[in-house]
Design a protein around this motif. Structure first.
Motif, PDB file in Angstrom:
ATOM      1  N   UNK A 294     -75.214 -16.169   5.386  1.00 21.05           N
ATOM      2  CA  UNK A 294     -73.973 -15.451   5.088  1.00 21.05           C
ATOM      3  C   UNK A 294     -72.741 -16.281   5.407  1.00 21.05           C
ATOM      4  N   UNK A 295     -72.791 -17.023   6.513  1.00 23.23           N
ATOM      5  CA  UNK A 295     -71.621 -17.793   6.925  1.00 23.23           C
ATOM      6  C   UNK A 295     -71.231 -18.823   5.878  1.00 23.23           C
ATOM      7  N   UNK A 296     -72.205 -19.288   5.076  1.00 26.67           N
ATOM      8  CA  UNK A 296     -71.910 -20.300   4.066  1.00 26.67           C
ATOM      9  C   UNK A 296     -71.678 -19.712   2.680  1.00 26.67           C
ATOM     10  N   UNK A 297     -72.376 -18.627   2.336  1.00 29.27           N
ATOM     11  CA  UNK A 297     -72.327 -18.100   0.980  1.00 29.27           C
ATOM     12  C   UNK A 297     -71.303 -16.998   0.772  1.00 29.27           C
ATOM     13  N   UNK A 298     -71.057 -16.199   1.805  1.00 26.07           N
ATOM     14  CA  UNK A 298     -70.206 -15.026   1.630  1.00 26.07           C
ATOM     15  C   UNK A 298     -68.760 -15.372   1.269  1.00 26.07           C
ATOM     16  N   UNK A 299     -68.117 -16.360   1.909  1.00 30.14           N
ATOM     17  CA  UNK A 299     -66.729 -16.660   1.531  1.00 30.14           C
ATOM     18  C   UNK A 299     -66.578 -17.026   0.054  1.00 30.14           C
ATOM     19  N   UNK A 300     -67.472 -17.855  -0.469  1.00 27.62           N
ATOM     20  CA  UNK A 300     -67.399 -18.242  -1.879  1.00 27.62           C
ATOM     21  C   UNK A 300     -67.659 -17.042  -2.787  1.00 27.62           C
ATOM     22  N   UNK A 301     -68.581 -16.166  -2.370  1.00 27.31           N
ATOM     23  CA  UNK A 301     -68.875 -14.973  -3.167  1.00 27.31           C
ATOM     24  C   UNK A 301     -67.628 -14.100  -3.286  1.00 27.31           C
TER      25      UNK A 301
ATOM     26  N   UNK B  22     -85.307 -29.051   4.591  1.00 29.05           N
ATOM     27  CA  UNK B  22     -85.253 -29.013   6.048  1.00 29.05           C
ATOM     28  C   UNK B  22     -85.114 -30.434   6.583  1.00 29.05           C
ATOM     29  N   UNK B  23     -84.513 -30.562   7.748  1.00 29.15           N
ATOM     30  CA  UNK B  23     -84.448 -31.856   8.433  1.00 29.15           C
ATOM     31  C   UNK B  23     -84.707 -31.634   9.920  1.00 29.15           C
ATOM     32  N   UNK B  24     -85.262 -32.650  10.554  1.00 26.01           N
ATOM     33  CA  UNK B  24     -85.339 -32.673  12.008  1.00 26.01           C
ATOM     34  C   UNK B  24     -84.001 -33.176  12.534  1.00 26.01           C
ATOM     35  N   UNK B  25     -83.556 -32.636  13.659  1.00 24.90           N
ATOM     36  CA  UNK B  25     -82.281 -33.056  14.234  1.00 24.90           C
ATOM     37  C   UNK B  25     -82.443 -33.303  15.723  1.00 24.90           C
ATOM     38  N   UNK B  26     -81.876 -34.411  16.199  1.00 24.96           N
ATOM     39  CA  UNK B  26     -81.919 -34.760  17.619  1.00 24.96           C
ATOM     40  C   UNK B  26     -80.805 -35.767  17.894  1.00 24.96           C
ATOM     41  N   UNK B  27     -80.503 -35.944  19.164  1.00 22.01           N
ATOM     42  CA  UNK B  27     -79.533 -36.977  19.529  1.00 22.01           C
ATOM     43  C   UNK B  27     -80.081 -38.347  19.121  1.00 22.01           C
ATOM     44  N   UNK B  28     -79.177 -39.227  18.760  1.00 21.75           N
ATOM     45  CA  UNK B  28     -79.581 -40.539  18.262  1.00 21.75           C
ATOM     46  C   UNK B  28     -80.417 -41.303  19.283  1.00 21.75           C
TER      47      UNK B  28
ATOM     48  N   UNK C 178     -85.827 -28.249  13.963  1.00 20.06           N
ATOM     49  CA  UNK C 178     -86.123 -28.374  12.538  1.00 20.06           C
ATOM     50  C   UNK C 178     -85.458 -27.192  11.849  1.00 20.06           C
ATOM     51  N   UNK C 179     -84.473 -27.484  10.980  1.00 22.75           N
ATOM     52  CA  UNK C 179     -83.687 -26.431  10.353  1.00 22.75           C
ATOM     53  C   UNK C 179     -83.290 -26.849   8.934  1.00 22.75           C
ATOM     54  N   UNK C 180     -82.844 -25.888   8.119  1.00 21.00           N
ATOM     55  CA  UNK C 180     -82.305 -26.264   6.806  1.00 21.00           C
ATOM     56  C   UNK C 180     -81.132 -27.231   6.976  1.00 21.00           C
ATOM     57  N   UNK C 181     -81.091 -28.238   6.133  1.00 26.80           N
ATOM     58  CA  UNK C 181     -80.084 -29.285   6.284  1.00 26.80           C
ATOM     59  C   UNK C 181     -78.646 -28.767   6.297  1.00 26.80           C
ATOM     60  N   UNK C 182     -78.268 -27.799   5.427  1.00 27.39           N
ATOM     61  CA  UNK C 182     -76.876 -27.320   5.471  1.00 27.39           C
ATOM     62  C   UNK C 182     -76.485 -26.730   6.823  1.00 27.39           C
ATOM     63  N   UNK C 183     -77.424 -26.078   7.500  1.00 30.19           N
ATOM     64  CA  UNK C 183     -77.118 -25.502   8.810  1.00 30.19           C
ATOM     65  C   UNK C 183     -76.952 -26.593   9.864  1.00 30.19           C
ATOM     66  N   UNK C 184     -77.771 -27.626   9.777  1.00 32.26           N
ATOM     67  CA  UNK C 184     -77.635 -28.742  10.706  1.00 32.26           C
ATOM     68  C   UNK C 184     -76.297 -29.436  10.479  1.00 32.26           C
ATOM     69  N   UNK C 185     -75.946 -29.687   9.229  1.00 32.69           N
ATOM     70  CA  UNK C 185     -74.689 -30.362   8.933  1.00 32.69           C
ATOM     71  C   UNK C 185     -73.491 -29.533   9.381  1.00 32.69           C
ATOM     72  N   UNK C 186     -73.605 -28.233   9.281  1.00 32.79           N
ATOM     73  CA  UNK C 186     -72.481 -27.369   9.658  1.00 32.79           C
ATOM     74  C   UNK C 186     -72.199 -27.431  11.149  1.00 32.79           C
TER      75      UNK C 186
ATOM     76  N   UNK D 210     -72.924 -32.495  15.789  1.00 34.26           N
ATOM     77  CA  UNK D 210     -71.868 -33.398  16.245  1.00 34.26           C
ATOM     78  C   UNK D 210     -72.221 -34.819  15.805  1.00 34.26           C
ATOM     79  N   UNK D 211     -71.339 -35.773  16.080  1.00 33.20           N
ATOM     80  CA  UNK D 211     -71.586 -37.161  15.690  1.00 33.20           C
ATOM     81  C   UNK D 211     -72.777 -37.756  16.435  1.00 33.20           C
ATOM     82  N   UNK D 212     -73.064 -37.216  17.616  1.00 26.74           N
ATOM     83  CA  UNK D 212     -74.162 -37.759  18.416  1.00 26.74           C
ATOM     84  C   UNK D 212     -75.532 -37.376  17.871  1.00 26.74           C
ATOM     85  N   UNK D 213     -75.571 -36.392  16.979  1.00 24.93           N
ATOM     86  CA  UNK D 213     -76.848 -35.886  16.449  1.00 24.93           C
ATOM     87  C   UNK D 213     -77.148 -36.540  15.107  1.00 24.93           C
ATOM     88  N   UNK D 214     -78.365 -37.017  14.956  1.00 23.19           N
ATOM     89  CA  UNK D 214     -78.839 -37.616  13.714  1.00 23.19           C
ATOM     90  C   UNK D 214     -80.013 -36.811  13.180  1.00 23.19           C
TER      91      UNK D 214
END
Length: 291
Positions: A101-108, A165-171, A236-244, A247-251
């Motif tokens: 909702x946080x990503x789709x509702x405003x555009x809707x 999906x992508x895995x996310x962790x500190x670099x 491990x999460x959907x990539x758009x949620x990780x990108x949202x 921080x810069x420290x997370x890859x």
């Protein structure tokens, strides 16, 4: 009797709050209260017990709500006959899975103002399985849900977005790649009984982690990403949620190509939106967004 008053009554019953109902219906609280009192006067019964806070429906009030719901649906069906095919005119209730909702509702909302000026929308958020049931039983007209197990037979689904999906962790955790994360780091798992949680659980079950490997369950994406940013583990999460939230420290590391979250517009197969599914999907982004 005006059906507008019955619609307000059903809305209060569904939400459980006069104040929140007034806000969603763009009314003042006093105007809503007067509307309900006028309905009580017309019917000659007390619909709410006002000796408690918040006021709660009386037994006869619950019976009237139960009778009003199918009546209002029939009214909508009658109006539907008079609407131009393919257009969105009238009032619709739309659900959004909370994680999207946080990503789709405003555009809707923005698209609805531009492309469907004769339509009014009410929104709610929740878990995919709950929203599916509400679409099926007529409490809401459509919902954007995560399709992890397939939709019930009574519902039709239109894919509006696919998200890898992508895995996310500190670099500094990624020196040994994914195997190092799986063997040594705490895994922050979005709740496995949700749509995306089931997809995550299925993927993690493929990996052979140590018996003492720690997993922490959380029901909030932002909280998970804050823990990852703090260097407490990986996720491990959907990539758009990780990108949202990252921080810069997370890859990130890619997951298998087949692991994708499908966001689906669910409607009743033979419901009032069946002929207008394309128009509704268009408000979500030209009827089909693929990442």
């Amino acid at each position: 009797m005006q059906t507008r008053s019955l619609r307000s009554l059903v809305h209060v019953a569904r939400i459980g709050s006069f104040a929140k109902t007034a806000e969603q219906l763009n009314m003042t609280l006093s105007a809503l209260s007067m509307q309900i009192k006028a309905l009580e006067s017309e019917l000659g019964v007390a619909l709410f017990d006002r000796s408690v806070r918040p006021p709660r429906l009386t037994p006869i009030g619950r019976s009237i709500v139960n009778e009003a719901i199918p009546l209002l649906h029939r009214e909508e069906s009658l109006l539907e006959i008079c609407r131009p095919t393919g257009s969105l005119v009238g009032r619709f209730r739309i659900g959004f899975v909370t994680t999207a909702a946080v990503r789709l509702l405003p555009a809707f909302v923005r698209n609805a103002q531009e492309k469907a000026p004769l339509a009014a929308f009410e929104f709610e958020t929740g878990l995919s399985r709950v929203l599916q049931k509400k679409v099926a039983n007529g409490q809401i007209d459509a919902a954007v849900v995560t399709d992890a197990d397939g939709l019930p037979e009574t519902l039709s689904g239109r894919i509006i977005r696919e998200e890898p999906f992508v895995y996310a962790a500190r670099e500094d955790f990624l020196g040994d790649g994914l195997s190092g994360l799986l063997q040594r780091q705490t895994f922050f798992h979005f709740m496995p009984d949700t749509g995306i949680g089931k997809l995550i659980a299925a993927e993690m079950a493929v990996h052979d982690r140590p018996r003492n490997a720690r997993t922490v369950m959380l029901d909030n994406l932002e909280a998970i990403m804050e823990c990852v940013t703090a260097g407490l583990g990986f996720t491990l999460l959907p990539e758009p949620d990780v990108q949202r939230y990252r921080s810069r420290a997370v890859k990130t590391l890619p997951s298998p190509e087949h692991l994708r979250r499908k966001l689906v517009l669910a409607t009743v197969s033979d419901g009032i939106l069946a002929s207008r599914e394309t128009a509704l999907a268009d408000l979500l982004g030209a009827g089909g967004l693929h990442d």
